[in-house]
Motif scaffolding. Structure first.
Motif, mmCIF file in Angstrom:
data_model
loop_
_atom_site.group_PDB
_atom_site.id
_atom_site.type_symbol
_atom_site.label_atom_id
_atom_site.label_comp_id
_atom_site.label_asym_id
_atom_site.label_seq_id
_atom_site.Cartn_x
_atom_site.Cartn_y
_atom_site.Cartn_z
ATOM 1 N N PRO A 1 52.498 33.632 -29.554
ATOM 2 C CA PRO A 1 52.524 32.617 -28.453
ATOM 3 C C PRO A 1 53.360 34.641 -27.914
ATOM 4 O O PRO A 1 53.636 34.815 -26.729
ATOM 5 C CB PRO A 1 53.518 32.141 -28.993
ATOM 6 C CG PRO A 1 53.688 32.302 -30.957
ATOM 7 C CD PRO A 1 53.081 32.471 -30.585
ATOM 8 N N TYR A 2 54.009 35.417 -29.241
ATOM 9 C CA TYR A 2 54.442 36.440 -28.237
ATOM 10 C C TYR A 2 53.491 37.796 -27.853
ATOM 11 O O TYR A 2 53.500 38.161 -26.219
ATOM 12 C CB TYR A 2 54.772 37.570 -29.797
ATOM 13 C CG TYR A 2 55.721 39.322 -29.103
ATOM 14 C CD1 TYR A 2 56.375 38.794 -28.880
ATOM 15 C CD2 TYR A 2 54.542 40.088 -29.553
ATOM 16 C CE1 TYR A 2 57.114 40.604 -28.390
ATOM 17 C CE2 TYR A 2 55.447 41.474 -28.729
ATOM 18 C CZ TYR A 2 56.090 41.353 -29.165
ATOM 19 O OH TYR A 2 57.018 42.687 -28.319
ATOM 20 N N GLU B 1 50.348 36.257 -14.029
ATOM 21 C CA GLU B 1 50.043 35.607 -14.709
ATOM 22 C C GLU B 1 48.154 35.317 -15.158
ATOM 23 O O GLU B 1 47.590 34.564 -16.416
ATOM 24 C CB GLU B 1 49.963 33.885 -14.780
ATOM 25 C CG GLU B 1 52.012 33.698 -14.953
ATOM 26 C CD GLU B 1 52.129 31.922 -14.597
ATOM 27 O OE1 GLU B 1 50.782 31.276 -13.594
ATOM 28 O OE2 GLU B 1 53.377 31.806 -14.319
ATOM 29 N N GLU C 1 52.568 35.796 -24.958
ATOM 30 C CA GLU C 1 53.710 36.093 -23.551
ATOM 31 C C GLU C 1 53.546 37.543 -22.721
ATOM 32 O O GLU C 1 53.823 38.080 -21.901
ATOM 33 C CB GLU C 1 54.976 36.161 -24.366
ATOM 34 C CG GLU C 1 56.057 36.272 -23.064
ATOM 35 C CD GLU C 1 55.699 35.083 -21.730
ATOM 36 O OE1 GLU C 1 56.692 35.451 -20.678
ATOM 37 O OE2 GLU C 1 55.134 33.559 -21.959
ATOM 38 N N GLY D 1 52.830 39.382 -19.695
ATOM 39 C CA GLY D 1 55.082 39.725 -19.089
ATOM 40 C C GLY D 1 54.916 40.886 -18.257
ATOM 41 O O GLY D 1 53.920 41.616 -17.570
#
Length: 584
Positions: A289-290, A345, A293, A297
């Motif tokens: 997940p890190y 995204e 993202e 980001g």
């Protein structure tokens, strides 16, 4: 070899056999073999009804005379000055070399030969979203070639290669129609959705804006003010300008401007590489997940010390962090030194299912076939390997050699190896050309696939042994090493094949390869290999920042890239060749 006839008869304006060849009539993508029939799927019907570039009538027509124009037989980009930043121009071509390690060439074969198939190989396009937050540009502080000045121009460079293929007058030696283009992996660079979209449009046609983040301008290392990178729009004397790189006002605006690809005028097929499957081409970190993202980001790391860069690079080279856990911790430790960029995204990592869906999307069909080799069976089974009919007498087999467990070297699982063996046995009356991303010598990574922890992985030597056990294998065509290398493989009993590894289209000399298979009608077969460059002119004009001008500059910047290897073109025997082997 006896001919393998089509599963259907002609009902259209072109022969059904040829249509099935274009549509991938033999498909074994999920480990279950089947031949396309008119009722198999709407997708197969659409492919059958689409125009094809190599109809039976065209194959039967008088072949074009052998030619050299537009190939490296005629001319190759070469430096015009001997020191500093070197400008390119037209250099002498590379001669054809006859290689006889596997069979003795017999006189008079040129007048006897008949063409079995002809195709083009692309490899290692490495289309790059150069503003992506998860890039390793900062490794340049320990390795000058870890970031390359040409990277912002991969899209116009690849489009120019498409334009070169579209301009070819068939196959250079025989004049036979070209059947298809196969791209053997690392089509994208960083497993990003943005890059995947650009790749599909380069190959099938469309308008591309090679930009992400802020749509108004570039945000990345090349306008960072850091002297570690070439700052083309700035008069700052960075490290690359000290080596003679030019000041080019407007370069970055041009690099992210919309360009247009005509798309290939041939059917094209796709083989997956480690940079397509793994973030940064080396981390089995899907689902973290890190990192997921961070990819979309608003923070980007652009500079670290040489000592820190070396530690990270060594971990990648030595495969001590295949899951990217150490890389994640490295980014967290440098969070305060990251710079702000515009989130996007479209930079999200794509999965193998996303990759397959992009190929199956009708918007990217181009000249076909539907799925570009992949099928809904691949999607259902979670596989990325398949077989297809090239011509009456030849099948193609595309392998997935990426190890999902992480690291950039490859291998194959037991299920795929068994499928390969069965496919060759089931098609023993056809010659076979095998395609993969990794070479036999770079399939050394046998760590288990997390999705199949109980399945053994197999190295390149095992694949070579399997291929050599089948008398119908003519060639194994691959990339990955960014270098031209042609290797003969011979097993006991006289069975043999050639391994053809082709240089990339990211590192100079920016090449693709035409391969022609011919029956010499004397107990031997010849494989002719002819290297091609993009259609962009060898000479550049710093004032020309058009799409074509950028494609030419792409090549020249790559030639001058600090730390670039100068041996990637290979020897004369690895370039334009006639590779002779005995019939199996």
């Amino acid at each position: 070899m006896s001919r393998i006839r089509s599963v259907a008869t002609s009902a259209l304006g072109v022969h059904r056999r040829t249509v099935l060849a274009a549509a991938g009539a033999v498909s074994l993508s999920a480990g279950v073999g089947y031949a396309l029939r008119t009722t198999d799927s709407q997708a197969a019907t659409r492919a059958a009804e689409a125009p094809v570039a190599h109809s039976r009538q065209a194959s039967a027509a008088s072949p074009l005379a052998p030619y050299t124009k537009g190939t490296t037989l005629s001319s190759v980009a070469a430096p015009r000055n001997s020191s500093g930043y070197r400008r390119l121009g037209d250099g002498p071509g590379w001669k054809r070399v006859v290689r006889s390690e596997l069979a003795t060439p017999k006189s008079g074969r040129a007048s006897r030969r008949t063409t079995l198939a002809a195709f083009v190989q692309f490899t290692d396009l490495h289309l790059q979203d150069v503003q992506h937050p998860l890039r390793l540009e900062y490794l340049r502080s320990t390795d000058p070639h870890a970031w390359r000045p040409q990277e912002a121009l991969t899209v116009p460079g690849a489009i120019s290669l498409v334009e070169r293929v579209n301009a070819l007058r068939g196959a250079p030696v025989t004049g036979a129609p070209l059947h298809f283009v196969m791209t053997t992996g690392d089509n994208t660079d960083n497993n990003a959705h943005s890059e995947l979209e650009w790749f599909m449009k380069v190959m099938s046609g469309g308008r591309i804006t090679p930009n992400s983040g802020d749509p108004r301008h570039y945000e990345g290392v090349q306008n960072s003010g850091l002297k570690l990178y070439w700052q083309p729009d700035s008069t700052t004397r960075d490290g690359d300008k000290a080596l003679g790189f030019p000041y080019l006002k407007g370069f970055l605006a041009a690099a992210v401007r919309e360009v247009k690809s005509p798309g290939l005028n041939l059917p094209w097929y796709s083989t997956v590489g480690n940079h397509d499957s793994l973030p940064l081409g080396c981390y089995g970190s899907h689902g973290d997940p890190y990192l997921a993202e961070a990819a979309i980001g608003g923070k980007k790391l652009m500079n670290v010390s040489a000592a820190e860069a070396k530690k990270l690079q060594d971990a990648i080279k030595n495969a001590t962090d295949p899951k990217g856990v150490g890389y994640r911790d490295f980014l967290k430790a440098h969070a305060r030194s990251m710079r702000s960029v515009t989130p996007d995204e479209k930079r999200a990592p794509y999965t193998s299912a996303d990759y397959l869906k992009a190929h199956l999307d009708p918007a990217h069909q181009g000249h076909g076939p539907v799925g570009h080799g992949y099928s809904s069976a691949n999607l259902d089974a979670g596989t990325q390997y398949y077989a297809f009919r090239i011509s009456d007498d030849v099948i193609g087999i595309s392998l997935d050699t990426t190890d999902a467990g992480g690291h950039y070297e490859g291998s194959v699982g037991t299920a795929q190896l068994k499928w390969l063996d069965k496919t060759l046995k089931d098609n023993k009356d056809s010659y076979a050309v095998v395609f993969s991303h990794h070479t036999s010598k770079t399939m050394t990574n046998t760590r288990r696939d997390p999705a199949h922890p109980g399945e053994r992985r197999h190295n390149g030597a095992e694949v070579v042994s399997l291929l050599a056990s089948h008398g119908n294998v003519l060639a194994w065509v691959n990339g990955h090493i960014h270098k031209n290398v042609i290797t003969p493989h011979q097993a006991s009993g006289g069975r043999s094949f050639w391994e053809i590894s082709t240089a990339s289209h990211i590192d100079y000399p920016h090449l693709a390869r035409v391969v022609e298979l011919v029956d010499n009608k004397d107990g031997t077969i010849s494989l002719f290999t002819t290297l091609i460059e993009s259609a962009a002119p060898h000479r550049t004009d710093f004032a020309d920042l058009s799409q074509t001008g950028l494609a030419a500059l792409y090549r020249e910047l790559a030639y001058n890239a600090p730390g670039a290897r100068t041996t990637l073109a290979g020897s004369a025997a690895d370039r334009n060749t006639e590779l002779v082997l005995k019939k199996g």
